[in-house]
Write a protein that holds these residues in place. Sequence first.
Motif, mmCIF file in Angstrom:
data_model
loop_
_atom_site.group_PDB
_atom_site.id
_atom_site.type_symbol
_atom_site.label_atom_id
_atom_site.label_comp_id
_atom_site.label_asym_id
_atom_site.label_seq_id
_atom_site.Cartn_x
_atom_site.Cartn_y
_atom_site.Cartn_z
ATOM 1 N N ALA A 123 20.453 44.696 39.938
ATOM 2 C CA ALA A 123 21.912 44.848 39.889
ATOM 3 C C ALA A 123 22.389 45.477 38.592
ATOM 4 O O ALA A 123 23.309 46.305 38.598
ATOM 5 N N GLN A 124 21.773 45.118 37.465
ATOM 6 C CA GLN A 124 22.225 45.658 36.189
ATOM 7 C C GLN A 124 21.930 47.152 36.070
ATOM 8 O O GLN A 124 22.773 47.935 35.628
ATOM 9 N N ALA A 125 20.737 47.538 36.488
ATOM 10 C CA ALA A 125 20.369 48.952 36.418
ATOM 11 C C ALA A 125 21.261 49.792 37.337
ATOM 12 O O ALA A 125 21.692 50.891 36.968
ATOM 13 N N ILE A 126 21.564 49.270 38.512
ATOM 14 C CA ILE A 126 22.413 50.016 39.436
ATOM 15 C C ILE A 126 23.843 50.080 38.899
ATOM 16 O O ILE A 126 24.527 51.101 39.032
ATOM 17 N N LEU A 127 24.307 48.993 38.272
ATOM 18 C CA LEU A 127 25.637 49.008 37.661
ATOM 19 C C LEU A 127 25.733 50.127 36.629
ATOM 20 O O LEU A 127 26.713 50.890 36.605
ATOM 21 N N ARG A 153 26.650 43.130 29.363
ATOM 22 C CA ARG A 153 25.269 43.180 28.885
ATOM 23 C C ARG A 153 24.975 44.587 28.360
ATOM 24 O O ARG A 153 25.101 45.569 29.092
ATOM 25 N N PRO A 154 24.555 44.704 27.114
ATOM 26 C CA PRO A 154 24.264 46.037 26.563
ATOM 27 C C PRO A 154 22.943 46.580 27.073
ATOM 28 O O PRO A 154 22.046 45.824 27.455
ATOM 29 N N ASP A 155 22.835 47.909 27.087
ATOM 30 C CA ASP A 155 21.572 48.538 27.466
ATOM 31 C C ASP A 155 20.639 48.564 26.256
ATOM 32 O O ASP A 155 20.918 47.947 25.225
ATOM 33 N N HIS A 163 31.384 50.798 27.098
ATOM 34 C CA HIS A 163 31.103 51.828 26.088
ATOM 35 C C HIS A 163 30.638 53.119 26.758
ATOM 36 O O HIS A 163 31.056 54.218 26.380
ATOM 37 N N LEU A 164 29.757 52.964 27.754
ATOM 38 C CA LEU A 164 29.245 54.150 28.451
ATOM 39 C C LEU A 164 30.372 54.900 29.153
ATOM 40 O O LEU A 164 30.459 56.126 29.067
ATOM 41 N N ILE A 184 36.907 44.077 26.148
ATOM 42 C CA ILE A 184 37.447 45.335 25.618
ATOM 43 C C ILE A 184 37.238 45.477 24.120
ATOM 44 O O ILE A 184 37.470 46.562 23.557
ATOM 45 N N ASN A 185 36.801 44.416 23.458
ATOM 46 C CA ASN A 185 36.575 44.497 22.011
ATOM 47 C C ASN A 185 35.114 44.260 21.624
ATOM 48 O O ASN A 185 34.807 44.021 20.458
ATOM 49 N N GLN A 186 34.235 44.348 22.588
ATOM 50 C CA GLN A 186 32.812 44.151 22.308
ATOM 51 C C GLN A 186 32.260 45.332 21.516
ATOM 52 O O GLN A 186 32.447 46.485 21.907
ATOM 53 N N PRO A 187 31.573 45.083 20.394
ATOM 54 C CA PRO A 187 30.986 46.195 19.632
ATOM 55 C C PRO A 187 29.679 46.670 20.272
ATOM 56 O O PRO A 187 28.971 45.895 20.914
#
Length: 222
Positions: A123-127, A153-155, A163-164, A184-187
Motif C-alpha cells: 500500500a505504501q509503495a502504491i501510494l 511515512r517518509p520515503d 513533500h513529493l 502539513i508541517n512535517q519536515p
Amino acid sequence: MHHPSALPALILALLTTLLLGGCDESAHPTVDLSRAVRVGDLDQIKRHIYWKTDLNQADPDGNHPLHVAARAGQVGIARELVQHGASLVAVDGAGRTPLELALINGRTQVAAMLVKEGAAVDAQAILLALVRAGVADRDSFAFLLRRGADLNRPDAHGAAPLHLAVGLGHLETVKRLIARGADINQPDGSGRTPLALALGLDPKGKNTAAIRQALQQSGARP
C-alpha cells in the motif's frame, strides 16, 4: 439386436448427439486479443482463451491485456483474464502492475477484484506511485489507507507524500493529501516543511501559487 422400427429413432439420437457435440467447440476469434479487451468484447476474449492465445503477450507499448482491462475498469474481463492465467505481477512499459494501473485510474472495483484473486498490495509503495503520477482520486486513496498506507511515512530520502506532491507541482494531489489529514508541517529529510518547499519552487511554475495558497490556508508554516 434392435427391432427394425427402433432404428430410425436410434439413428436420429446418434445424429443429434454428434451435432450437439460439434457445437461445444468455440469459434476461432476474429478480433485481435488486445483490441477485444480495449472494446470490451467478452465473447472474442473467451474465444481467445479457448484457443489458448497467450494472455501475457504485451502489445508494442508494453501493455498486457490485463493492464488494458485494469485501466478501463473492466471488472468482468479482468477477472476472466486472471482466472485463465493472466499474470498479476506483469508490468507495463512504465513498470506498473495491473493493480497499480487500476488505482492510478480510480478503478477501485478492479483493484478489489485483483486483490481478491491474489494480487499483493504494497500500500505504501502504491501510494507513492499515485502521488508521483499526480493522482487525486478519493476512492483510490481510501483503498490504500484501509490497507495500511501512511500519509506521513517518509520515503528513503525523507520525503513524505505531501513533500513529493508539492515538489512535483501536483496541486490536486496536494489538496487530496491535506483533506485526508497529511501533516502539513512535517519536515522532510532536509528539515523543509511542505510550505518551505513550495516557497522554493519557481514562482512562475505550474500551480506554484495555488499550492502555496492551499498550504497557507490550511495553516502550514514555512
